[in-house]
Design an enzyme around this catalytic site. Structure first.
Site, PDB file in Angstrom:
ATOM      1  N   TYR A   1       1.089  -1.061   0.109  1.00  0.00           N
ATOM      2  CA  TYR A   1       0.087  -0.108   0.302  1.00  0.00           C
ATOM      3  C   TYR A   1       0.855   1.253  -0.272  1.00  0.00           C
ATOM      4  CZ  TYR A   1      -3.486   3.495   1.202  1.00  0.00           C
ATOM      5  OH  TYR A   1      -4.107   4.422   1.873  1.00  0.00           O
TER       6      TYR A   1
ATOM      7  N   GLU B   1      -3.382   7.707  -3.595  1.00  0.00           N
ATOM      8  CA  GLU B   1      -3.730   6.205  -3.610  1.00  0.00           C
ATOM      9  C   GLU B   1      -3.349   5.299  -4.558  1.00  0.00           C
ATOM     10  OE1 GLU B   1      -6.524   4.462  -1.482  1.00  0.00           O
ATOM     11  OE2 GLU B   1      -6.443   4.634  -0.168  1.00  0.00           O
TER      12      GLU B   1
END
Ligand code: ADP
Ligand code: MG
Length: 399
Positions: free
Chosen positions: A119, A207
């Site tokens: 991530y 993101e």
């Protein structure tokens, strides 16, 4: 302003970030054509909506299958089949709310052999006025659960825009991922590239989840969620073109045409107020007396009759609105203009719900007179407290 994954990936690619090849498609035939232009033998058909959690999402229509909004296809026929199931169907994810979002376009992407999912995100940290990086080895589809149960697995640090992204930031990312050698170098490079894109495009959020390591040792941005700072959009006409109005609230789009600051909410009392502070106070006092506002609406200081009329129409177009509270302090805005705007709007759209009006300030007497002489069923109020109590009891009476 948010954009779709495929648009975000095109931007990342233009900065040199590693993304897979892929094509957007609006019909099953376009999807099949896209698949023939990709190498295969694995393709991914991805629903394009402005919400995450698509992989674990579910379609409302059983015809769209139970397999979620991101599906792996092993043949071109399967790509066509998944595309026809997804297009026009409504996808519900943990970010869309129970009503879900209709899928109008999909993205057909080259399938990757995934070794690991990480991530990585960048956002503006307003407290430090820096760009914050959020990094975790636990990428994939459940980052919210990681944040809740194992927050120690999430590493954050900020980059000072005065110095920009430095080599030690790159090493920080690589070590947070536990990478060494060539993959560590790739991680540092991805971090630097994303930072450069983030600043150049005035993003508010970027993101990448997951950022993957492929079985053949490459880092690839496999998903991308990108948001732009609205106040900087004027210097990015190319970004404005990426706007997808079908993803936005129709009432908010209409409001933006008239430069009204309008945010749709879930309650029953429609509010028309001038000044953001007064609008917030009005919402608070409605809650204090036990009801919920249906919207935030600041008509601004220099509102015209047209603006007020538009505002009124937008409020009444919301079927949840069971009553309207107009709360105007006439400083720059004159109370008689507000009164005329309310009248004009009511004449145009009709008034099906109770209306409480509290006016104060310039030309207040003239404004009240206009409303009084109109023959309209307006409930006058003397102050904020009085106004809130009156609209709450009017709405409750109507229930
Ligand atoms: P969302 O975050 O909305 O669920 P993602 O784009 O992250 O959507 O996709 C969900 C999952 O699907 C990813 O975590 C990954 O495991 C898989 N996936 C997505 N794109 C690809 C791809 N091109 N190749 C292989 N797997 C993919
Ligand atoms: Mg994702």
């Amino acid at each position: 302003m948010n954009i779709h994954e495929y648009q975000a990936k095109a931007i990342l690619k233009s900065f040199g970030a590693p993304v897979s090849a892929g094509f957007p498609a609006f019909t099953p035939e376009e999807a099949a054509k896209a698949a023939t232009d990709l190498p295969g033998p694995l393709w991914v058909v991805k629903s394009q909506i402005h919400a995450g959690g698509r992989g674990k999402g579910k379609f409302k229509e059983s015809s769209a299958g139970e397999k979620g909004g991101v599906r792996l296809a092993k043949s071109i026929d399967e790509v066509r089949e998944f595309a026809s199931q997804m297009l026009g169907s409504t996808l519900v994810t943990h970010q869309t709310g129970p009503e879900g979002k209709k899928v109008n376009r999909i993205y057909v992407e080259d399938g990757s052999d995934i070794e690991k999912e990480f991530y990585l995100s960048l956002l503006v940290d307003r407290a430090t006025a820096q760009v914050a990086f959020v990094v975790s080895t636990e990428g994939g589809m459940d980052i919210e659960a990681v944040a809740e149960h194992t927050p120690e697995k999430i590493v954050t640090f900020s980059v000072d825009p005065a110095t920009g992204f430095l080599p030690h930031h790159g090493r920080h990312i690589a070590s947070a991922f536990g990478l060494k050698g060539d993959l560590a170098k790739q991680a540092a490079k991805v971090g630097a590239t994303l930072y450069k894109a983030f600043v150049a495009k005035d993003m508010s959020l970027l993101e990448v989840n997951p950022l993957i390591v492929t079985k053949d040792g490459r880092l690839v941005c496999l998903d991308a969620k990108m948001g732009f700072e609205d106040n900087a959009l004027f210097r990015h006409p190319d970004e404005v073109e990426l706007r997808d109005l079908t993803e936005e609230d129709a009432k908010e789009i209409e409001a933006s045409k008239y430069e009204l600051s309008y945010i749709a909410l879930d309650g029953t009392i429609g509010c028309m107020v001038n000044g953001a502070g007064l609008a917030m106070a009005t919402m608070d006092i409605i809650k204090l007396y036990g009801e919920e506002p249906a919207n935030f609406l600041d008509v601004g200081g220099g509102a015209s009759k047209e603006k007020v009329t538009a505002a009124f129409k937008i409020i009444t177009s919301d079927p949840n609105v069971k009553g309207i509270l107009v709360n105007i302090f006439g400083g720059i805005m004159r109370c008689d203009i507000i009164a005329e705007g309310v009248l004009a709007a009511v004449k145009e759209v009709g008034l099906q719900v109770p209306l409480v009006v509290r006016l104060e300030g310039t030309n207040v007497e003239k404004g009240k007179e206009i409303l009084r002489d109109s023959g309209l069923n307006v409930i006058p109020a003397d102050n904020l407290d009085d106004a809130a109590q009156k609209i709450v009891s009017a709405v409750r009476g109507a229930k």
